[in-house]
Design a protein around this motif. Sequence first.
Motif, PDB file in Angstrom:
ATOM      1  N   PRO A 109       0.831  -1.201   0.000  1.00 13.44           N
ATOM      2  CA  PRO A 109       0.000   0.000   0.000  1.00 13.44           C
ATOM      3  C   PRO A 109       0.871   1.260   0.000  1.00 13.44           C
ATOM      4  O   PRO A 109       1.857   1.347   0.713  1.00 13.44           O
ATOM      5  N   VAL A 110       0.500   2.204  -0.823  1.00 21.86           N
ATOM      6  CA  VAL A 110       1.218   3.470  -0.865  1.00 21.86           C
ATOM      7  C   VAL A 110       0.354   4.509  -0.157  1.00 21.86           C
ATOM      8  O   VAL A 110      -0.805   4.688  -0.514  1.00 21.86           O
TER       9      VAL A 110
ATOM     10  N   ASN B  45      -0.682   7.306  -0.289  1.00 24.10           N
ATOM     11  CA  ASN B  45      -1.065   8.523  -0.994  1.00 24.10           C
ATOM     12  C   ASN B  45      -2.060   8.165  -2.088  1.00 24.10           C
ATOM     13  O   ASN B  45      -1.723   7.483  -3.050  1.00 24.10           O
ATOM     14  N   PRO B  46      -3.304   8.636  -1.929  1.00 26.03           N
ATOM     15  CA  PRO B  46      -4.328   8.263  -2.911  1.00 26.03           C
ATOM     16  C   PRO B  46      -4.013   8.762  -4.314  1.00 26.03           C
ATOM     17  O   PRO B  46      -4.533   8.234  -5.292  1.00 26.03           O
ATOM     18  N   ARG B  47      -3.133   9.753  -4.433  1.00 27.31           N
ATOM     19  CA  ARG B  47      -2.812  10.244  -5.774  1.00 27.31           C
ATOM     20  C   ARG B  47      -1.908   9.261  -6.510  1.00 27.31           C
ATOM     21  O   ARG B  47      -1.725   9.370  -7.709  1.00 27.31           O
ATOM     22  N   LEU B  48      -1.293   8.369  -5.751  1.00 24.22           N
ATOM     23  CA  LEU B  48      -0.389   7.408  -6.395  1.00 24.22           C
ATOM     24  C   LEU B  48      -1.034   6.039  -6.530  1.00 24.22           C
ATOM     25  O   LEU B  48      -0.350   5.044  -6.633  1.00 24.22           O
ATOM     26  N   ARG B  49      -2.369   5.992  -6.494  1.00 26.75           N
ATOM     27  CA  ARG B  49      -3.012   4.687  -6.694  1.00 26.75           C
ATOM     28  C   ARG B  49      -2.594   4.150  -8.051  1.00 26.75           C
ATOM     29  O   ARG B  49      -2.543   4.883  -9.017  1.00 26.75           O
ATOM     30  N   HIS B  50      -2.263   2.883  -8.082  1.00 22.68           N
ATOM     31  CA  HIS B  50      -1.746   2.353  -9.334  1.00 22.68           C
ATOM     32  C   HIS B  50      -2.306   0.958  -9.560  1.00 22.68           C
ATOM     33  O   HIS B  50      -2.891   0.349  -8.669  1.00 22.68           O
TER      34      HIS B  50
ATOM     35  N   ARG C 226      -2.450  -2.762  -9.553  1.00 25.92           N
ATOM     36  CA  ARG C 226      -1.757  -3.732  -8.720  1.00 25.92           C
ATOM     37  C   ARG C 226      -1.839  -5.099  -9.365  1.00 25.92           C
ATOM     38  O   ARG C 226      -2.847  -5.442  -9.970  1.00 25.92           O
TER      39      ARG C 226
ATOM     40  N   GLY D  88      -2.034   2.862   4.945  1.00 28.24           N
ATOM     41  CA  GLY D  88      -1.732   2.569   3.556  1.00 28.24           C
ATOM     42  C   GLY D  88      -2.939   1.981   2.850  1.00 28.24           C
ATOM     43  O   GLY D  88      -3.317   2.380   1.748  1.00 28.24           O
ATOM     44  N   ILE D  89      -3.590   1.032   3.516  1.00 25.37           N
ATOM     45  CA  ILE D  89      -4.752   0.377   2.930  1.00 25.37           C
ATOM     46  C   ILE D  89      -5.851   1.385   2.663  1.00 25.37           C
ATOM     47  O   ILE D  89      -6.502   1.373   1.622  1.00 25.37           O
TER      48      ILE D  89
ATOM     49  N   ALA E  98      -5.591   4.501   2.004  1.00 29.78           N
ATOM     50  CA  ALA E  98      -5.280   5.343   0.841  1.00 29.78           C
ATOM     51  C   ALA E  98      -5.590   4.619  -0.462  1.00 29.78           C
ATOM     52  O   ALA E  98      -5.999   5.225  -1.444  1.00 29.78           O
ATOM     53  N   GLU E  99      -5.423   3.313  -0.449  1.00 28.38           N
ATOM     54  CA  GLU E  99      -5.647   2.549  -1.671  1.00 28.38           C
ATOM     55  C   GLU E  99      -7.121   2.469  -2.024  1.00 28.38           C
ATOM     56  O   GLU E  99      -7.480   2.220  -3.176  1.00 28.38           O
TER      57      GLU E  99
ATOM     58  N   ASP F 134      -8.126  12.389  -0.197  1.00 18.37           N
ATOM     59  CA  ASP F 134      -7.029  13.183  -0.734  1.00 18.37           C
ATOM     60  C   ASP F 134      -6.567  14.232   0.288  1.00 18.37           C
ATOM     61  O   ASP F 134      -5.375  14.434   0.488  1.00 18.37           O
TER      62      ASP F 134
ATOM     63  N   TYR G 176      -4.412  12.760   3.164  1.00 19.38           N
ATOM     64  CA  TYR G 176      -3.034  12.398   2.844  1.00 19.38           C
ATOM     65  C   TYR G 176      -2.207  13.565   2.342  1.00 19.38           C
ATOM     66  O   TYR G 176      -0.997  13.589   2.524  1.00 19.38           O
ATOM     67  N   ASN G 177      -2.872  14.523   1.683  1.00 19.16           N
ATOM     68  CA  ASN G 177      -2.064  15.584   1.092  1.00 19.16           C
ATOM     69  C   ASN G 177      -2.199  16.929   1.783  1.00 19.16           C
ATOM     70  O   ASN G 177      -1.407  17.827   1.537  1.00 19.16           O
TER      71      ASN G 177
END
Lengths: 327, 641
Positions: free
Chosen positions: A264-265, A267-272, A274, B533-534, B536-537, B557, B560-561
């Motif tokens: 898990p990253v 940061n929601p802006r870096l969702r990618h 998987r 982390g979870i 945010a995903e 958003d 986290y930001n």
Amino acid sequence: MSTEHFLEVQGLKKHFEAGRPALFSRDVQKVHAVDGVGFTLRRSEVIALVGESGCGKSTLALLLMGLEDPTAGTIKFEGQDITHLNDHERKDLRRKIQMVFQDPYESLNPTQTIEEIVTEPLVVHGFANVPDRRERVVKAMEDAGLKPAEVYMSRYPHELSGGQRQRVVIAAALVLEPEIILADEPVSMLDVSIRAEVINLLAELRITRQIAVIFITHDLGSVGFFADRVAVMYLGRIVEIGTMLEVLENPQHPYTKALISVIPVPNPRLRHERIILKGETPNPINVPSGCRFHPRCPVAIESCKASDPPMVTLSKTHQSACLLLVK
Amino acid sequence: MQTTLQNTSPNKTASQLFNFWESFKKSGTGVVGLYMIIVILILAIFAPLIAPYDESSTANVGISDIYQPPSAQHWFGTDDAGQDVFSNFVYGARVSLTVGFFAAFISLIIGGSFGLIAGFFGGRWETSLMRFTDIMLVIPDLPLTVVIVALTKPSLFNIILVIGLLGWTTTARVVRSQTLAVKSRKFILRARAIGASKPHIVINHILPLVMPILVVQGVLVISLAILNESTLSFIGLGDPSVLSWGQMLNYAFGRGALSSGAWWALLVPGLGIVWIVLGLTLLGQGLEQVLNPRTDTHHLMPSRLPLSKEALVKPLHQNTLFEVQNLSIHYVGEGKAPAHAVEDVSFTLKEGELMGLVGESGCGKTTLMLALLRLLPSAGQIVNGKVFFKGKDLTSLSEEELNEIRWRGISIVFQGAMNALNPVRTVGDQITEAVMKHEPKFPKENIPARVTQLLELVGITADQRDHFPHQYSGGMRQRAMIAMALACNPDVIIADEPTTALDVMIQAQILELLDNLRKKLGLAVIFVTHDLGIVAELCDKVLVMYGGVTAEYADVDTIYNNPKHPYTQELLKAFPDLTKPKKKLSSIPGYPPRLDALPAGCRFAPRCPAAFERCHTEQPALHSIGNNNHIASCHLVEASK
Ligand SMILES: Nc1ncnc2c1ncn2[C@@H]1O[C@H](COP(=O)(O)OP(=O)(O)OP(=O)(O)O)[C@@H](O)[C@H]1O
Ligand code: SF4
Ligand code: SF4
Ligand SMILES: [Mg+2]
């Protein structure tokens, strides 16, 4: 002594018997928990062993600690073969290799005080009556971040937080001045806010005390910043090994790629995208033919079912076992 | 090699004894039992001082003294030999206690060492010792005792020996199973890893944890031994040279006490036996409660009456499925300060929305979720606030009305429930049961198809449906729990830490599953976790809790930001970020507040790097930031506005 040969593991295997498939069947089923693992560890190096549950990480740890007897392979420490020592011969070695367990709530005896817990290794190794026994205990506790030690000594485990308990376990390991610490999922039971404190502590110890650390975890994310090298395990084997940066930034094995993609990253802006593998690590009784990863591998080719991929050297430090890498 | 840890200071033992006594006092029956035994002990020890006549004194006894009724001279009358029953009773206590203690001592030594050896060393030792124990266990004790005593010379010594040698079997079994349980605990493995020898491990780690059981067992064995001796004496196999209570009964019975109407000669020793056995049993129970407490299970009991019946309060927001307003929950316990587990928490949830609830262990996440459906344990009370679901206030509904909403409107995947599946029933059966229980009107013949469909929804194939829970991996068990929660097509699913004990890959699978379900079924989901982390995903919005209060609440958003609360900021710094490897992690020193002894000001103040004076004296209110539903409880936020 050459630093290369501090700890050397070759072709290590552990097969447990798992009973017979049928009542009168002749062949005994075997669990191939560890099935040919090799790596070396240098002095004050941190190596991360990463893999899913059931890949054999914890068995490997028990083998290295001499708490299980290997089926095949060798373990050498400072050039000496320590694979099959008995308890008596191992005693001195036990001082040098210490272990930190996953669950700080379970790995402390609830009826002992913190002082008794940290003193116990000294008693066991016959240092009970050395004049500096108390200083040693205090130093170990303070090095493990239990400062000032007096505050904690007469307490019981249930009076401490999870992070503090894990520090007690680490203090009990440090009191014998070990050269290697084997940490089996030392932070996975802890809250995020205190995980960092335990990881930072281990990172400090390698610098202040030149201790090498074998850090076993399923979560590559938790060792990102402090491991020198990473070994990725799948079903009893190492499938990729390399420096932290090589593995994180240039993973070569499809399994490593998937593992990294699901970390898990925050940061929601870096969702990618998987790579979520289907199913789970297969039962190590019936190891798949050919490449043992092929039933779950998203990029498997026909030949993967038949041939077991060899370790391919990618750089001086980076190796991986996948047929796609064989030139 | 010496093996004991020598620094067990007298202080430690003293304080342990004190704590022990404090908790023992609370068990009423145990204390009664203790006093009953103390009475007998006093009788036995001070017998010569208490008894008005000498032991078995037959001096000056004439025929007229036989079976004298109770009088001032002979409180409990006289017996068949004209002796004072009370005096004999007092001396008889000595015999009973002697037999009890010594026989029990023998039994405990044998049973204890058999159990310890079998449990600790296992293998061949265990097989042979336990087989022997089993054989001894099937042989009925008492008849065998009778036979052996009858064949040997009936002396007190022989009786003690025989009772002791035959009475150890239960002790062996109990000690063995406790040893096995202790042996499998992690700290034993750790002791082995340190290099501790086997005797060291037994003495320092196994014994202290087996001892409590042995003490309880000891009390029970004593009472059994006393009872056995009485029986032997009563049937005439006692030592004729001492007068035990059983012996007294035997003489009285055999020499016409009944026909002479001399009830006292029977009643007094009989009551003595009942008294001591009862006392020991009560004492044993009391000890067991203290030494071997069963853990308080998290009973899912509906909480007490709703706070207010008036349905005047209305949801503030239109178009929301779920709205929680200023909810506060306390845990109250007798003689304890109430624990302010949740204080003034609000949030809203729309259809198909996924909210993350994040916070450290013990910050009140589970409490908050259980309170939404009034499923708190009985100590937990909603002291303030409203919970609106589709416009209805759940805090003021009756139990029956609420049952309509539990499972059908809102369902919960309880924390740790995947480890609580019934091990002896197939997963399919358990889901069938859930459907029948929560959807009683569902046509019976369609249930199997429904179960298959539910399992399919969560990715479990039909051929795995009749497997038992132990054949499932952790990830599959969690899927089965989610299938159960889906049984009645709820609008909202609350998942309490569904991925916590799972590997990252399996975590990712479960997250993907929940995400697909909400897209496919339009479910709203509350995802409880301590893993930022979870969140945010996956999530649309996030509620960060700290020590029972809302630290910050905003869309994902923003959290986290642009986090505004120092706790959120610190938590993010503590999270390893692989996009920036080799960066040192920062941790948050200290630990969360105790909810029954909260700091006066901000609950985060003792750990907050930005804390200033005001934080230690005044609780920050919830402040909204900007206009997109971003709120945080911090004095700094107010100052910056
Ligand atoms: N039955 C109870 N009686 C008294 N206090 C309780 C009870 N159950 C929970 N608590 C206390 O309430 C607080 C909140 O507990 P809760 O279980 O809601 O935390 P949580 O955030 O879900 O923690 P975790 O992450 O460990 O699941 C804790 O301090 C806990 O000790
Ligand atoms: S050898 Fe084949 S199956 Fe194995 S990892 Fe490589 S591509 Fe996948
Ligand atoms: S109110 Fe004060 S102590 Fe609390 S979070 Fe804000 S700055 Fe920190
Ligand atoms: Mg919880």
